[in-house]
Design a protein around this motif. Structure first.
Motif, PDB file in Angstrom:
ATOM      1  N   UNK A 128      -7.894  10.690  17.297  1.00  0.00           N
ATOM      2  CA  UNK A 128      -7.780  10.946  18.729  1.00  0.00           C
ATOM      3  C   UNK A 128      -7.634  12.419  19.093  1.00  0.00           C
ATOM      4  N   UNK A 129      -7.722  13.315  18.144  1.00  0.00           N
ATOM      5  CA  UNK A 129      -7.615  14.733  18.454  1.00  0.00           C
ATOM      6  C   UNK A 129      -8.401  15.532  17.422  1.00  0.00           C
ATOM      7  N   UNK A 130      -8.543  16.818  17.716  1.00  0.00           N
ATOM      8  CA  UNK A 130      -9.186  17.757  16.789  1.00  0.00           C
ATOM      9  C   UNK A 130      -8.087  18.657  16.228  1.00  0.00           C
ATOM     10  N   UNK A 131      -7.507  18.313  15.077  1.00  0.00           N
ATOM     11  CA  UNK A 131      -6.306  19.017  14.604  1.00  0.00           C
ATOM     12  C   UNK A 131      -6.556  20.491  14.286  1.00  0.00           C
ATOM     13  N   UNK A 132      -5.609  21.309  14.702  1.00  0.00           N
ATOM     14  CA  UNK A 132      -5.587  22.706  14.280  1.00  0.00           C
ATOM     15  C   UNK A 132      -4.845  22.843  12.951  1.00  0.00           C
ATOM     16  N   UNK A 133      -3.839  22.003  12.777  1.00  0.00           N
ATOM     17  CA  UNK A 133      -3.026  21.978  11.557  1.00  0.00           C
ATOM     18  C   UNK A 133      -2.409  20.601  11.440  1.00  0.00           C
ATOM     19  N   UNK A 134      -2.233  20.128  10.214  1.00  0.00           N
ATOM     20  CA  UNK A 134      -1.559  18.846  10.036  1.00  0.00           C
ATOM     21  C   UNK A 134      -0.521  18.963   8.929  1.00  0.00           C
ATOM     22  N   UNK A 135       0.553  18.186   9.094  1.00  0.00           N
ATOM     23  CA  UNK A 135       1.684  18.217   8.170  1.00  0.00           C
ATOM     24  C   UNK A 135       1.999  16.787   7.751  1.00  0.00           C
ATOM     25  N   UNK A 136       2.132  16.566   6.446  1.00  0.00           N
ATOM     26  CA  UNK A 136       2.511  15.250   5.936  1.00  0.00           C
ATOM     27  C   UNK A 136       4.017  15.090   6.029  1.00  0.00           C
ATOM     28  N   UNK A 149      -2.767  27.373  31.539  1.00  0.00           N
ATOM     29  CA  UNK A 149      -1.868  27.239  30.399  1.00  0.00           C
ATOM     30  C   UNK A 149      -2.593  26.650  29.191  1.00  0.00           C
ATOM     31  N   UNK A 150      -2.120  27.038  28.022  1.00  0.00           N
ATOM     32  CA  UNK A 150      -2.533  26.379  26.781  1.00  0.00           C
ATOM     33  C   UNK A 150      -1.409  25.419  26.390  1.00  0.00           C
ATOM     34  N   UNK A 151      -1.729  24.137  26.407  1.00  0.00           N
ATOM     35  CA  UNK A 151      -0.726  23.107  26.158  1.00  0.00           C
ATOM     36  C   UNK A 151      -1.019  22.455  24.812  1.00  0.00           C
ATOM     37  N   UNK A 152      -0.052  22.521  23.934  1.00  0.00           N
ATOM     38  CA  UNK A 152      -0.200  21.919  22.609  1.00  0.00           C
ATOM     39  C   UNK A 152       0.482  20.547  22.581  1.00  0.00           C
ATOM     40  N   UNK A 153      -0.121  19.644  21.878  1.00  0.00           N
ATOM     41  CA  UNK A 153       0.503  18.363  21.605  1.00  0.00           C
ATOM     42  C   UNK A 153       0.573  18.176  20.097  1.00  0.00           C
ATOM     43  N   UNK A 154       1.409  17.258  19.663  1.00  0.00           N
ATOM     44  CA  UNK A 154       1.502  16.876  18.255  1.00  0.00           C
ATOM     45  C   UNK A 154       1.191  15.393  18.158  1.00  0.00           C
ATOM     46  N   UNK A 155       0.150  15.081  17.421  1.00  0.00           N
ATOM     47  CA  UNK A 155      -0.353  13.715  17.303  1.00  0.00           C
ATOM     48  C   UNK A 155       0.056  13.125  15.957  1.00  0.00           C
ATOM     49  N   UNK A 172       0.842  -1.195   0.000  1.00  0.00           N
ATOM     50  CA  UNK A 172       0.000   0.000   0.000  1.00  0.00           C
ATOM     51  C   UNK A 172       0.887   1.258   0.000  1.00  0.00           C
ATOM     52  N   UNK A 173       0.261   2.396  -0.101  1.00  0.00           N
ATOM     53  CA  UNK A 173       0.996   3.670  -0.133  1.00  0.00           C
ATOM     54  C   UNK A 173       0.450   4.599   0.957  1.00  0.00           C
ATOM     55  N   UNK A 174       0.763   4.317   2.226  1.00  0.00           N
ATOM     56  CA  UNK A 174       0.235   5.132   3.318  1.00  0.00           C
ATOM     57  C   UNK A 174       0.911   6.492   3.403  1.00  0.00           C
ATOM     58  N   UNK A 175       0.233   7.413   4.075  1.00  0.00           N
ATOM     59  CA  UNK A 175       0.801   8.733   4.353  1.00  0.00           C
ATOM     60  C   UNK A 175       0.844   8.930   5.867  1.00  0.00           C
ATOM     61  N   UNK A 176       1.984   9.328   6.376  1.00  0.00           N
ATOM     62  CA  UNK A 176       2.189   9.573   7.806  1.00  0.00           C
ATOM     63  C   UNK A 176       1.975  11.064   8.080  1.00  0.00           C
ATOM     64  N   UNK A 177       1.225  11.364   9.154  1.00  0.00           N
ATOM     65  CA  UNK A 177       0.863  12.748   9.458  1.00  0.00           C
ATOM     66  C   UNK A 177       1.292  13.149  10.866  1.00  0.00           C
ATOM     67  N   UNK A 178       1.619  14.431  11.027  1.00  0.00           N
ATOM     68  CA  UNK A 178       1.712  15.093  12.321  1.00  0.00           C
ATOM     69  C   UNK A 178       0.583  16.118  12.372  1.00  0.00           C
ATOM     70  N   UNK A 179      -0.110  16.179  13.505  1.00  0.00           N
ATOM     71  CA  UNK A 179      -1.200  17.143  13.663  1.00  0.00           C
ATOM     72  C   UNK A 179      -1.087  17.803  15.034  1.00  0.00           C
TER      73      UNK A 179
END
Length: 207
Positions: A158-166, A110-116, A81-88
């Protein structure tokens, strides 16, 4: 042609050989894609002790969102397959029931950001989201999980992304993730994020 068991990378091969009596008689004796993804989902949520790599994830049979999805990406690729890996990036919600009152209070100002991390892939029915972060039994604690998967439906993200990067180079995934987290968070917020991850990992063994 699909890979035989003995053609797989050694850590995948050794993992599946535990469940296969004779790889020469049954050279494709690994489970279905559904079974592999759900088993990755249900491995304990914790960081591999030796490193955040697919090898260590599979060998130690443990991982958080980054290692689990690197493993899923690699397996999907091995299967043709040809999957795509994301950071959000997203803002952590400390009102979730699996966080302690102590952490909730500490993070209130505090506003705490995570990257999923997660994966998308077209398995023949259009692109779907694959998110295997938390083991299914943790759903009873309020963790966002996917109880089952039929092969063509989206997993629960598992999250509500504000931005995602391939990401196309998974060898640099950890470096990109650390850099993004540092750019989003203060030093105090980074400590709160780490405390949150440790609390989530603390649910290992409670299922």
């Amino acid at each position: 042609m699909p890979l035989t068991l003995l053609q797989l990378p050694d850590y995948w091969r050794d993992h599946f050989l535990k469940f296969t009596t004779n790889p020469l008689e049954n050279p494709y004796g690994y489970p279905s894609l559904r079974s592999v993804l759900l088993s990755l989902r249900d491995m304990p949520y914790a960081r591999p002790s030796r490193g955040n790599t697919v090898r260590d994830c599979i060998t130690e049979w443990t991982g958080t969102c980054s290692a689990k999805h690197m493993a899923a990406h690699e397996w999907l690729t091995l299967m043709g397959h040809a999957p795509q890996f994301w950071m959000a990036c997203y803002i952590m919600d400390f009102k979730r029931p699996y966080y302690s009152d102590q952490l909730r209070t500490a993070a209130s100002a505090y506003r705490v950001y995570d990257v999923h991390n997660f994966v998308t892939c077209d398995l023949g029915h259009g692109e779907i989201t694959i998110d295997i972060t938390f083991p299914a039994p943790l759903g009873r604690h309020g963790f966002p999980i996917t109880q089952d998967w039929e092969g063509n439906n989206n997993f629960t993200l598992c999250c509500d992304p504000l931005e995602r990067i391939a990401l196309h180079d998974l060898n640099s995934a950890d470096q990109h993730k650390r850099s993004w987290l540092q750019s989003l968070n203060t030093s105090k917020a980074l400590r709160l994020r780490e405390a949150a991850i440790l609390e989530m990992a603390g649910y290992v063994g409670t299922d």
